[in-house]
Design an enzyme around this catalytic site. Structure first.
Site, PDB file in Angstrom:
ATOM      1  N   ARG A 110      76.843 -72.462 -35.065  1.00 53.14           N
ATOM      2  CA  ARG A 110      77.179 -71.650 -33.955  1.00 53.14           C
ATOM      3  C   ARG A 110      77.297 -70.306 -34.235  1.00 53.14           C
ATOM      4  O   ARG A 110      77.650 -69.288 -33.506  1.00 53.14           O
ATOM      5  CB  ARG A 110      78.647 -72.078 -33.284  1.00 53.14           C
ATOM      6  N   LYS A 132      66.966 -60.339 -28.621  1.00 57.53           N
ATOM      7  CA  LYS A 132      66.638 -61.648 -28.107  1.00 57.53           C
ATOM      8  C   LYS A 132      66.100 -62.532 -29.271  1.00 57.53           C
ATOM      9  O   LYS A 132      65.377 -61.912 -30.161  1.00 57.53           O
ATOM     10  CB  LYS A 132      65.510 -61.329 -27.218  1.00 57.53           C
ATOM     11  N   GLU A 174      53.686 -51.670 -26.549  1.00 57.70           N
ATOM     12  CA  GLU A 174      55.092 -51.654 -26.233  1.00 57.70           C
ATOM     13  C   GLU A 174      55.561 -50.217 -26.245  1.00 57.70           C
ATOM     14  O   GLU A 174      56.559 -49.878 -25.114  1.00 57.70           O
ATOM     15  CB  GLU A 174      55.886 -52.661 -27.066  1.00 57.70           C
ATOM     16  N   LYS A 215      64.626 -48.147 -25.986  1.00 54.85           N
ATOM     17  CA  LYS A 215      64.857 -49.558 -25.773  1.00 54.85           C
ATOM     18  C   LYS A 215      66.440 -49.710 -25.887  1.00 54.85           C
ATOM     19  O   LYS A 215      66.864 -50.377 -25.213  1.00 54.85           O
ATOM     20  CB  LYS A 215      64.170 -50.268 -26.715  1.00 54.85           C
ATOM     21  N   GLU A 225      70.231 -58.732 -19.584  1.00 51.48           N
ATOM     22  CA  GLU A 225      69.219 -58.668 -18.894  1.00 51.48           C
ATOM     23  C   GLU A 225      69.434 -59.133 -17.531  1.00 51.48           C
ATOM     24  O   GLU A 225      68.803 -59.923 -16.811  1.00 51.48           O
ATOM     25  CB  GLU A 225      67.816 -59.422 -19.393  1.00 51.48           C
ATOM     26  N   ARG A 229      67.688 -53.921 -17.697  1.00 50.40           N
ATOM     27  CA  ARG A 229      66.767 -54.307 -19.141  1.00 50.40           C
ATOM     28  C   ARG A 229      65.538 -54.919 -18.627  1.00 50.40           C
ATOM     29  O   ARG A 229      64.647 -55.296 -19.405  1.00 50.40           O
ATOM     30  CB  ARG A 229      67.756 -55.557 -19.875  1.00 50.40           C
ATOM     31  N   ASN A 233      60.075 -55.228 -19.052  1.00 48.02           N
ATOM     32  CA  ASN A 233      59.346 -56.419 -18.585  1.00 48.02           C
ATOM     33  C   ASN A 233      58.132 -55.648 -17.898  1.00 48.02           C
ATOM     34  O   ASN A 233      57.152 -56.384 -17.704  1.00 48.02           O
ATOM     35  CB  ASN A 233      59.777 -57.348 -17.901  1.00 48.02           C
ATOM     36  N   HIS A 236      54.615 -57.264 -18.487  1.00 50.03           N
ATOM     37  CA  HIS A 236      54.845 -58.312 -18.916  1.00 50.03           C
ATOM     38  C   HIS A 236      54.716 -59.808 -18.046  1.00 50.03           C
ATOM     39  O   HIS A 236      54.389 -60.855 -18.411  1.00 50.03           O
ATOM     40  CB  HIS A 236      56.076 -58.594 -19.672  1.00 50.03           C
ATOM     41  N   HIS A 240      51.950 -61.850 -19.727  1.00 45.16           N
ATOM     42  CA  HIS A 240      52.215 -63.045 -20.224  1.00 45.16           C
ATOM     43  C   HIS A 240      51.395 -64.074 -19.905  1.00 45.16           C
ATOM     44  O   HIS A 240      50.665 -64.815 -20.823  1.00 45.16           O
ATOM     45  CB  HIS A 240      53.882 -63.542 -20.065  1.00 45.16           C
ATOM     46  N   HIS A 255      50.102 -60.358 -28.662  1.00 43.54           N
ATOM     47  CA  HIS A 255      50.911 -60.125 -27.477  1.00 43.54           C
ATOM     48  C   HIS A 255      50.674 -58.773 -26.809  1.00 43.54           C
ATOM     49  O   HIS A 255      50.467 -58.702 -25.809  1.00 43.54           O
ATOM     50  CB  HIS A 255      52.322 -60.208 -27.925  1.00 43.54           C
TER      51      HIS A 255
HETATM   52  N1  GLY Z   1      61.056 -57.317 -24.966  1.00 45.17           N
HETATM   53  C1  GLY Z   1      61.794 -57.055 -23.905  1.00 45.17           C
HETATM   54  C2  GLY Z   1      63.421 -57.159 -24.140  1.00 45.17           C
HETATM   55  O1  GLY Z   1      63.866 -57.111 -25.217  1.00 45.17           O
HETATM   56  O2  GLY Z   1      64.103 -57.073 -23.173  1.00 45.17           O
END
Ligand code: GLY
Length: 355
Positions: A110, A132, A174, A215, A225, A229, A233, A236, A240, A255
């Site tokens: 955990r 993330k 990015e 960031k 998010e 946040r 995106n 994206h 994506h 990517h």
């Molecule tokens: N790659 C976008 C984020 O970390 O929210």
């Protein structure tokens, strides 16, 4: 959600890492690498006595290995070798390693302690920062995962010297995104960097620090998010979809190359829906056209692309949600866009790139 992650901008990774490890309490140390980073990056830290005492885990390189099989392999090693919640897992690699290792660390017992040492531009400015973690699943990118900030991220641009051009461009997309969502100054600086000349590493290092700061600021405000946040995106939603379309071709895109396509399309949507200035739309499109190879597709792919966009994690109630801009730094999240504009944006990309 607690956002505990510390970012260290390092110009002497060995010394900084040695010092940081000495300040931590952990019972066992594990280092996750892939075959590339074991050969190219691990030697830069392997002389540190604490690193020599660590258990090295090496998995095959490539995003297609960011999967359940490798996650399970890491869990087995941790479990069989007596890792505990107080053990430390260092993720040394690109976004594939920091995502996968982050997820392994987040879920083992955990949650054990993790630390990221990103080695690609993509991971330095994006993947390794912000907590993330995840794996690809059921044919979908990052379909399962958690938010689990590492204890620390070491940003050391020395690794960029080992990077090939495609990977440099991938991460740079990015940085273009971070510039677009931050300030006119950062935007001007990023769009004046000549990617055809031999890389000016001193200037790139400064821009990486600025990009990471953009960031960090956004993630600190909204780690889970729920709101701002989503600015990260930009590019994206369509990016994506393009990326997954490219996986069905003999030349899958990295990517960031797909994100570059997505940025052009989503700035077009920004222009149509939020009055983003047309001169900046053209400027960014020209910049991307100058350095990034075009991604060829025709209008027969539009239905597949739109279907892919419906899987985006930002969507609610089946509505495709975009992050758009009305100016550099003026962000509009949760924008639903009519389908006609989305198709026009794909036309715009293809016309601009002569496809
Ligand atoms: N790659 C976008 C984020 O970390 O929210």
């Amino acid at each position: 959600m607690l956002y505990a992650q510390k970012v260290v901008l390092s110009d002497d990774l060995k010394t900084d890492l040695e010092y940081f490890l000495a300040t931590l309490k952990y019972d066992r140390l594990f280092i996750l690498t892939d075959t590339n980073t074991r050969d190219k990056c691990y030697p830069l830290i392997q002389d540190i006595p604490r690193i020599q005492a660590a258990r090295l885990i090496c998995i095959p390189a490539g995003d297609r290995h960011k999967d359940l099989e490798q996650l399970t392999a890491i869990w087995y090693i941790l479990s069989n070798e007596g890792a505990s919640r107080n053990s430390l897992l260092i993720n040394l690699g690109g976004g594939m390693i920091t995502d996968l290792g982050g997820f392994a660390g987040a879920t083992f017992k955990r949650g054990m302690q993790t630390l990221n040492i990103p080695t690609t531009l993509m991971a330095l400015v994006d993947a390794a920062v912000g907590g993330k973690t995840g794996i690809n699943f059921n044919g979908l990118k990052n379909e399962t995962g958690t938010f689990y900030p590492p204890l620390c991220v070491f940003i050391d641009c020395t690794f960029l010297r080992t990077l090939d051009r495609d990977n440099l461009l991938s991460g740079y997309a990015e940085m273009i995104k971070h510039a677009l969502i931050s300030s006119v100054e950062t935007y001007a600086s990023v769009l004046s960097f000549d990617l055809n000349k031999p890389v000016d590493y001193a200037r790139l290092n400064q821009m990486v620090a600025q990009s990471v700061a953009v960031k960090e600021r956004i993630v600190a405000e909204d780690p889970g998010e729920k709101g701002i946040r989503k600015a990260l995106n930009l590019g994206h939603t369509i990016g994506h979809a393009i990326e997954s379309l490219s996986f069905q071709t003999p030349a899958p895109l990295l990517h960031g190359h797909a994100v570059a396509v997505g940025i052009v399309c989503e700035l077009y949507l920004s222009y149509k829906q939020c009055r983003f200035p047309s001169d900046k739309l053209i400027q960014v499109t020209q910049y991307i056209k100058e350095y990034y190879p075009p991604f060829p597709f025709d209008c027969k792919a539009y239905a597949t692309l739109c279907e892919r966009m419906t899987h985006d994690k930002k969507n609610t109630d089946g509505i495709i949600n975009f992050t758009l801009l009305s100016e550099v730094g003026k962000i509009h999240i949760d924008q639903s866009v009519n389908k006609e504009f989305i198709l026009e944006s794909l036309d715009f990309y293809r016309e601009s790139f002569g496809i």
